[in-house]
Design a protein around this motif. Structure first.
Motif, PDB file in Angstrom:
ATOM      1  N   ILE B 159     -23.453  17.121  -4.938  1.00 52.75           N
ATOM      2  CA  ILE B 159     -22.405  16.936  -3.926  1.00 52.75           C
ATOM      3  C   ILE B 159     -21.416  18.106  -3.946  1.00 52.75           C
ATOM      4  O   ILE B 159     -20.956  18.580  -2.916  1.00 52.75           O
ATOM      5  CB  ILE B 159     -21.667  15.591  -4.127  1.00 52.75           C
ATOM      6  CG1 ILE B 159     -20.507  15.446  -3.135  1.00 52.75           C
ATOM      7  CG2 ILE B 159     -21.050  15.480  -5.496  1.00 52.75           C
ATOM      8  CD1 ILE B 159     -20.700  14.389  -2.147  1.00 52.75           C
ATOM      9  N   ASP B 160     -21.146  18.600  -5.125  1.00 50.23           N
ATOM     10  CA  ASP B 160     -20.262  19.752  -5.280  1.00 50.23           C
ATOM     11  C   ASP B 160     -20.894  20.970  -4.611  1.00 50.23           C
ATOM     12  O   ASP B 160     -20.285  21.628  -3.767  1.00 50.23           O
ATOM     13  CB  ASP B 160     -20.035  19.995  -6.778  1.00 50.23           C
ATOM     14  CG  ASP B 160     -19.175  21.217  -7.032  1.00 50.23           C
ATOM     15  OD1 ASP B 160     -18.386  21.552  -6.133  1.00 50.23           O
ATOM     16  OD2 ASP B 160     -19.287  21.798  -8.132  1.00 50.23           O
ATOM     17  N   ARG B 161     -22.123  21.261  -4.964  1.00 51.26           N
ATOM     18  CA  ARG B 161     -22.796  22.439  -4.425  1.00 51.26           C
ATOM     19  C   ARG B 161     -22.919  22.371  -2.906  1.00 51.26           C
ATOM     20  O   ARG B 161     -22.641  23.329  -2.194  1.00 51.26           O
ATOM     21  CB  ARG B 161     -24.199  22.547  -5.019  1.00 51.26           C
ATOM     22  CG  ARG B 161     -24.222  22.708  -6.506  1.00 51.26           C
ATOM     23  CD  ARG B 161     -24.097  24.168  -6.895  1.00 51.26           C
ATOM     24  NE  ARG B 161     -24.028  24.297  -8.334  1.00 51.26           N
ATOM     25  CZ  ARG B 161     -23.099  24.992  -8.976  1.00 51.26           C
ATOM     26  NH1 ARG B 161     -22.157  25.605  -8.297  1.00 51.26           N
ATOM     27  NH2 ARG B 161     -23.119  25.066 -10.280  1.00 51.26           N
ATOM     28  N   ILE B 162     -23.346  21.193  -2.426  1.00 53.38           N
ATOM     29  CA  ILE B 162     -23.622  21.087  -0.992  1.00 53.38           C
ATOM     30  C   ILE B 162     -22.337  21.193  -0.176  1.00 53.38           C
ATOM     31  O   ILE B 162     -22.243  21.953   0.788  1.00 53.38           O
ATOM     32  CB  ILE B 162     -24.361  19.763  -0.683  1.00 53.38           C
ATOM     33  CG1 ILE B 162     -25.767  19.833  -1.281  1.00 53.38           C
ATOM     34  CG2 ILE B 162     -24.440  19.527   0.813  1.00 53.38           C
ATOM     35  CD1 ILE B 162     -26.506  18.517  -1.242  1.00 53.38           C
ATOM     36  N   SER B 163     -21.316  20.440  -0.604  1.00 60.31           N
ATOM     37  CA  SER B 163     -20.074  20.507   0.174  1.00 60.31           C
ATOM     38  C   SER B 163     -19.528  21.928   0.148  1.00 60.31           C
ATOM     39  O   SER B 163     -19.034  22.444   1.144  1.00 60.31           O
ATOM     40  CB  SER B 163     -19.045  19.520  -0.390  1.00 60.31           C
ATOM     41  OG  SER B 163     -18.688  19.891  -1.702  1.00 60.31           O
ATOM     42  N   ASN B 164     -19.663  22.555  -0.982  1.00 58.54           N
ATOM     43  CA  ASN B 164     -19.190  23.918  -1.140  1.00 58.54           C
ATOM     44  C   ASN B 164     -19.883  24.866  -0.154  1.00 58.54           C
ATOM     45  O   ASN B 164     -19.251  25.566   0.642  1.00 58.54           O
ATOM     46  CB  ASN B 164     -19.486  24.342  -2.580  1.00 58.54           C
ATOM     47  CG  ASN B 164     -18.697  25.552  -2.973  1.00 58.54           C
ATOM     48  OD1 ASN B 164     -17.902  26.038  -2.179  1.00 58.54           O
ATOM     49  ND2 ASN B 164     -18.919  26.043  -4.177  1.00 58.54           N
ATOM     50  N   ILE B 165     -21.205  24.839  -0.193  1.00 61.60           N
ATOM     51  CA  ILE B 165     -21.950  25.806   0.619  1.00 61.60           C
ATOM     52  C   ILE B 165     -21.828  25.492   2.108  1.00 61.60           C
ATOM     53  O   ILE B 165     -21.617  26.389   2.932  1.00 61.60           O
ATOM     54  CB  ILE B 165     -23.424  25.843   0.165  1.00 61.60           C
ATOM     55  CG1 ILE B 165     -23.478  26.512  -1.212  1.00 61.60           C
ATOM     56  CG2 ILE B 165     -24.287  26.586   1.167  1.00 61.60           C
ATOM     57  CD1 ILE B 165     -24.834  26.681  -1.786  1.00 61.60           C
ATOM     58  N   LEU B 166     -21.882  24.202   2.459  1.00 60.64           N
ATOM     59  CA  LEU B 166     -21.774  23.845   3.877  1.00 60.64           C
ATOM     60  C   LEU B 166     -20.431  24.291   4.453  1.00 60.64           C
ATOM     61  O   LEU B 166     -20.366  24.893   5.523  1.00 60.64           O
ATOM     62  CB  LEU B 166     -21.932  22.340   4.059  1.00 60.64           C
ATOM     63  CG  LEU B 166     -23.374  21.843   4.179  1.00 60.64           C
ATOM     64  CD1 LEU B 166     -23.371  20.357   4.502  1.00 60.64           C
ATOM     65  CD2 LEU B 166     -24.101  22.623   5.273  1.00 60.64           C
ATOM     66  N   THR B 167     -19.365  23.996   3.728  1.00 58.51           N
ATOM     67  CA  THR B 167     -18.061  24.360   4.285  1.00 58.51           C
ATOM     68  C   THR B 167     -17.895  25.871   4.319  1.00 58.51           C
ATOM     69  O   THR B 167     -17.294  26.413   5.235  1.00 58.51           O
ATOM     70  CB  THR B 167     -16.909  23.733   3.478  1.00 58.51           C
ATOM     71  OG1 THR B 167     -17.136  24.009   2.102  1.00 58.51           O
ATOM     72  CG2 THR B 167     -16.816  22.254   3.695  1.00 58.51           C
ATOM     73  N   LEU B 168     -18.460  26.541   3.333  1.00 63.13           N
ATOM     74  CA  LEU B 168     -18.377  28.005   3.357  1.00 63.13           C
ATOM     75  C   LEU B 168     -19.080  28.561   4.590  1.00 63.13           C
ATOM     76  O   LEU B 168     -18.633  29.519   5.214  1.00 63.13           O
ATOM     77  CB  LEU B 168     -19.017  28.591   2.100  1.00 63.13           C
ATOM     78  CG  LEU B 168     -18.140  28.581   0.861  1.00 63.13           C
ATOM     79  CD1 LEU B 168     -18.931  29.087  -0.328  1.00 63.13           C
ATOM     80  CD2 LEU B 168     -16.916  29.439   1.084  1.00 63.13           C
TER      81      LEU B 168
END
Lengths: 277, 346, 531
Positions: B159-168
């Motif tokens: 969840i950390d990785r995905i939210s991070n990359i998507l928002t980036l």
């Protein structure tokens, strides 16, 4: 695999590879491309083909060639502006927080004023007074961006400057620079680092916006943000032309931030917290 | 790196950082009241400085409203006639003080280009801008801070990785492009929302919500990443503090430690970044307004600048400045309220 | 035009007023488009034969306006003000689809021999909204609004008028300083709307048009409502109401049309027009050669452009076809370095089209002893696509061995800071009512807008003689000579004459190409109806 004595996790490797490839492309771009930077070799938005791997742009130039050339200009300018803005923003922000009182008020209100002046007016004034060379563009962006960095750096330093170790340093009679450098900067570095990753990406787009007004990067040089803008209309009809430069910016942003995250995790992970992971 | 911590050995974790004890708050209120009073005064000074600066800037810019409006058809005579009609033939400083005097009496004047009363022109547009900003903020701030906290709790997990990359990824795309993509998906492909966010005085509240959904989502996508990442990083950066370690040693779960111990102490940078992004939602949305044809204040300002309509620029500038000053003051106050040490600073 | 700045504002450049652009002769209607096999293109007179029906609300999505629009006729400079003013008021003279001057509030006119004195017979029994009947006093008052001490852009156009006199309640006599057979065209200029005599407050429209003003929110929308009863023009004024929405962003406008949120739009982006045409619910109406003339202009009195060979090199060194094909996606005609459009009656069709010939260009540069670098200043504020045109030019000149530096400058204030001042820059010219106006405003030695600083007494002589020449064959020859002189010698590198492109929902009828402006001469509100 280890890098400088550290063992980057997988995501960090992804970031490192992305950033490295982009930097290599930026440096060696002109030797990689089949066409000239502004050579129009096809029709408007021609689809990808064997000759044009990513298709053509709005006036029939090879998209891939433009992307490769664009890397140089975009990454270079964004990098320099971001570093500059952080140097300016952090210094002033820390000074404001540590000294407090009228210095803080003066700097903070000055930043309020600068932030309040519409960017358009600001850009036009800069254009009118200093002309449109790339150094002017770099300084303009760095200056404007530093006001935002200032707000963050000040808030961070405010929080830290009331802590015991800073008070202790004060009582020991350490100078303000020493306090800023040895006590505050190290403890504020994580959020600032994270901010750096994002500001770097904002500046890709900022460069394009100001170039459009006539400041800085001049045609026929490519910059990624400008390429998205010039080709944007195609997306409404499902054509991919603007996706490529947008993707280039996205990938670079993600790459830079993955590296930043990794660096953060090296720096800011002493003991207990990690045990929880 | 954290060598400062060696001297910070005291019982910070005992304070637990947050809105804990009443005596603290009473002290804080006194400080906050004083701060509000000072800030209100300084705010007025800032507004004055902004109005002076904007006026000076508009005078430095080449061209005036007469050349801008008449454009190619400007000749010496038509320019002179127009300037006289608008009172531009009097010296600039007199015009400024006349304007200031009237503004102090609540009269922002009329637009030079079409003689409309500026207050009437701005009021509905400002309401629209605030509506959209509020709508976007209501989605974006909880989403960003919530996800940021979750990402910090679950650091390194999917969840950390995905939210991070998507928002980036959403943040690294120019704003108009985000708008175009949303329109291509939600208007053209699925026909769910209109691409034109036209609202007027007769539009109902629900109608407004409906037509401004796409622009609000666009804005959300633009501001979420910044706030999310700052939340996550700030929380993580205090996670290495000794009082957090202590909390872990007490056997608290990671979620509880983050929410009750780390978050309050990490609040200052988060608040600052949230404030910056809220300000952006108000003053920086001109492009989103253009893409969705939303009648906000940004378009008015841009047109005023290109037409050199100084009273309109001034009015918009004052509003933007007030928003900045207000939000920055609010951020500073909140930072003081959540950090006990700042309440008692010197 | 799309702009974006993340942080606070964007630089939407001032839309350049395209003065009083109209052309006098027919142009091929949709022949060209039909030849290309474009399926959804306007089908021609068949639609016009349909019987108009009353009712409905026409939603127009338009570019060409701003929050600073006003109802004062001396401020009009762009499409939206023209569109709403034509719905609220009338002119004395209207231009028909083929570009002929026909009567509107003037029923007929005659010129005394020599075309110095003119008599205009006004229509009787036409009433303003207030109930007052339109008469000669109103006509004289309305024309005089643009004469004397005024900021009106129409002032120059009317400067040859020495006297306007009332003969009787429905007859006006106009006297000119010199013969001009084109006076009716002059009076069709969109500024010259007819107001009740004595009007000082234009913000409360009182006109003879088909509509009244319902909502006035410049920059957002303008809502017009049909007047009760029959409009005095048969078959016109059919919509119950018309809503003009300001949609500046081209992509937003196109999407709004394609998704049925508006019924018609102006200024389709040529790059996506071919794709819009694929939509079965949409008509694209293309008015050939009536759009703007796009050019780069060099000052002929400034080094190095004072050298004839440099200028010829620059003219042979531009690949016009490539620019028309890519920047305009084919929705433009090749420019031949003068400003007369290909559909104008006096267009020099026999003048060979200047080709892209790098060898010839190189030859001229060699003869001149220099091949750059030439600094060309461009801006998206000059026209949308100017930068792309310049970059293509740069590439084309490379093949001729010449160096062109493209300098992108701010669109803000372009017309006051760069144009006429920079020795080599981008410009566009709107089409003008007559060949005379088209040429004399730009190329006479005395012209205020002589943006090539090209001064040739021989040329001036031809133009002034042509004005007085009433023999059409002789006049044609004179304009041919004039165009040849400009094309060969002036610093005008006019590479494209664009088409107007409108998009309509198929249910909108009365949507024809027009010789003057887009959206059926900006009168679709008055002329159209729903099927």
């Amino acid at each position: 695999m280890t890098l400088f004595g550290y063992k980057p996790p997988f995501t960090a490797w992804v970031g490192i590879v992305i950033v490295t490839v982009n930097l290599l492309v930026a440096v060696f771009g002109p030797w990689l491309t089949p066409y000239g930077e502004s050579q129009s070799v096809a029709g408007t938005w021609d689809p990808p083909s064997a000759a044009l791997w990513l298709g053509a742009d709005q006036i029939g130039r090879d998209m891939l060639t433009r992307l490769i050339y664009g890397a140089r200009m975009t990454i270079g300018v964004a990098m320099v502006t971001t570093v500059l803005s952080f140097v300016m923003g952090i210094t002033t922000g820390f000074v404001a927080a540590v000294l407090g009182g009228w210095v803080d008020q003066l700097l903070s209100r000055l930043v309020d004023v600068i932030l309040s002046i519409p960017l358009l007016i600001f850009a036009l004034i800069i254009l009118g007074v200093f002309g449109s060379a790339i150094p002017v563009l770099v300084l303009t962006i760095a200056f404007l961006d530093s006001t935002r960095v200032f707000r963050l750096a000040r808030a961070l330093a405010m929080n830290l400057s009331v802590l015991e170790y800073v008070e202790a340093a004060r009582l020991r009679g350490e100078g303000i620079w020493w306090i800023m450098r040895r006590e505050i900067l190290p403890n504020a570095s994580a959020p600032l680092f994270s901010e750096f990753g994002l500001r770097f990406c904002f500046n890709f787009l900022f460069v394009a916006a100001l170039s459009f007004l006539g400041l800085g990067i001049q045609p026929p040089f490519a910059d990624w943000g400008g390429m998205v803008r010039d080709n944007a209309a195609a997306i409404s009809f499902g054509m991919l032309a603007p996706i490529w430069p947008a993707l280039a910016i996205s990938v670079m942003t993600v790459g830079v931030n993955l590296v930043v995250d990794w660096l953060l995790s090296i720096e800011a992970r002493p003991s207990g917290a990690q045990a929880e992971l | 790196m954290f060598r400062g911590l060696s001297t910070a050995c005291s019982c910070r974790f005992l304070g637990v950082g947050s809105f804990g004890c009443w005596p603290y708050l009473v002290g804080a209120f006194g400080k906050v009241l004083k701060l509000i009073a000072t800030r209100a005064l300084l705010g007025l000074a800032t507004l004055f400085a902004v109005s002076v600066l904007i006026f000076v800037c508009t005078q430095i810019l080449p061209g005036d409203v007469a050349t801008a409006v008449l454009g190619q058809s400007a000749t010496k005579e038509t320019l002179a006639a127009f300037r006289k009609e608008l009172g531009l033939d009097v010296p600039a400083y007199i015009r400024f003080f006349t304007w200031l005097w009237r503004a102090l009496h609540g009269d922002l004047g009329v637009a030079l280009t079409n003689q409309r009363v500026i207050i009437d022109e701005i009021r509905p547009r400002f309401a629209n801008t605030m509506f959209l900003a509020g709508y976007a903020a209501l989605i974006a701030v909880p989403l960003a801070v919530g996800l940021g906290v979750v990402a910090a709790i679950r650091e390194g997990r999917p969840i950390d990785r995905i939210s991070n990359i998507l928002t980036l990824m959403t943040i690294s795309v120019p704003e108009f492009f985000v708008g175009y993509v949303l329109i291509a998906i939600f208007t053209v492909e699925f026909g769910l929302f209109p691409s034109l966010a036209t609202v007027d005085a007769d539009t109902s509240f629900l109608g407004r919500i409906y037509v401004t959904t796409l622009p609000a989502v666009t804005l959300t996508l633009l501001v979420t990443a910044h706030m999310l990442r700052m939340t996550r990083t700030s929380v993580l950066s205090v996670m290495s503090s000794q009082y957090i370690e202590m909390a872990f040693l007490k056997g608290l779960t990671r979620g509880r430690v983050v929410a009750h111990h780390a978050l309050p102490n990490a609040a200052a940078p988060i608040i600052t970044v949230v404030a910056l992004n809220l300000a952006y939602l108000v003053v920086g949305v001109v492009v989103v307004e253009a893409v969705f044809t939303y009648p906000g204040i940004g378009q008015l300002m841009v047109d005023a600048v290109s037409k050199r309509d100084v009273p309109v620029i001034q009015a918009c500038g004052l509003i933007f400045a007030a928003v900045f000053v207000g939000l920055n003051t609010l951020a500073d106050i909140l930072a003081i309220l959540v950090n006990p040490r700042l309440r008692h600073r010197r | 035009m799309t702009t974006h700045i993340r942080t606070s504002a964007s630089g939407l450049p001032v839309d350049r007023p395209s003065a009083s652009g109209l052309i006098v002769d027919r142009r091929e209607l949709m022949a060209g488009a039909a030849a290309l096999g474009l399926s959804s293109v306007f089908a021609g007179p068949a639609l016009a034969a349909d019987t108009p029906k009353k009712g409905g609300t026409l939603r127009l999505g338009m570019a060409g306006g701003s929050p600073s629009d006003s109802l004062d006729p001396s401020t009009y400079a762009d499409s939206i003000p023209i569109a709403y003013s034509c719905a609220l008021w009338n002119l004395l003279v209207e231009i028909d689809a083929k570009g002929n001057a026909t009567g509107e509030l003037a029923e007929s006119w005659e010129a005394k021999p020599g075309a110095v004195e003119w008599i205009f017979h006004l229509r009787k029994g036409i009433h303003f909204t207030s109930g007052k009947e339109f008469d000669a006093d109103d006509a004289i008052f309305s024309i005089n609004l643009h004469r004397g001490d005024t900021k009106s852009p129409a002032k120059d156009l009317l400067s040859p008028i020495t006297d306007i006199k009332k003969i009787d309640a429905s007859t006006v006599q106009i006297t000119l300083s010199g013969g001009n057979a084109d006076l009716p065209f002059v009076l069709s200029d969109y500024h010259l709307l007819m107001f009740p005599a004595g009007t000082t407050d234009f913000s409360k429209p009182d006109g003879t048009g088909a509509f009244t003003l319902e909502t006035w929110e410049p920059g957002v929308r303008v809502v017009l409502k049909r007047k009760a009863g029959d409009y005095w023009k048969p078959g016109r004024g059919n919509f119950d109401s018309v809503e003009i929405r300001y949609i500046t962003d081209a992509a937003a406008r196109t999407q709004a049309l394609m998704t049925g949120q508006v019924d018609a739009v102006n200024r389709l982006d040529p790059k996506t027009t071919n794709l819009v045409m694929k939509n079965p619910n949409i008509n694209v109406v293309r008015s050939r050669g009536t759009g703007n003339r796009y050019a780069f202009v060099a000052h002929r009195d400034t080094k190095p452009y004072d050298n004839d060979d440099v200028v010829l090199g620059l003219k042979y060194g531009i690949d016009r076809q490539k620019i028309v094909d890519t920047v305009f996606s084919g929705f433009a005609s090749l420019g031949n370095d003068h400003l007369i459009g290909p559909t104008n009656k006096y267009f020099a069709a026999d003048l060979p089209q200047r080709p892209y010939d790098p060898d010839k260009a190189a030859f001229h540069f060699k003869k001149a002893g220099m091949s750059g670098p030439f600094d060309l200043e461009v801006s998206e504020g000059a026209y949308s696509g100017a930068t792309d045109c310049a970059v293509l030019y740069q590439e084309a000149l490379k093949k001729a061995g010449a160096t062109l530096n493209v300098k992108r400058v701010s669109g803000d204030g372009y017309w006051s800071n760069v144009w006429l001042k920079s020795p080599f820059c981008a410009v566009y010219w709107g089409s003008r009512p007559t060949a005379d106006l088209q040429l004399s405003q730009t190329f006479l030695s005395t012209a205020a807008w002589n943006d090539t600083n090209w001064k040739r007494p021989a040329f001036d002589k031809i133009i002034i003689a042509a004005r007085a020449e009433l023999d059409d064959a002789k006049r044609k020859q004179m304009y041919f000579d004039a165009q040849k002189m400009i094309s060969d010698d002036a610093g005008m590198i006019c590479f494209a004459v664009s088409d107007y492109l409108d998009g309509y929902s198929k249910k909108v009828k009365g949507a024809e190409p027009h010789a003057r402006y887009d959206l059926n001469d900006q009168r679709i509100a008055e002329k159209g109806w729903f099927a």
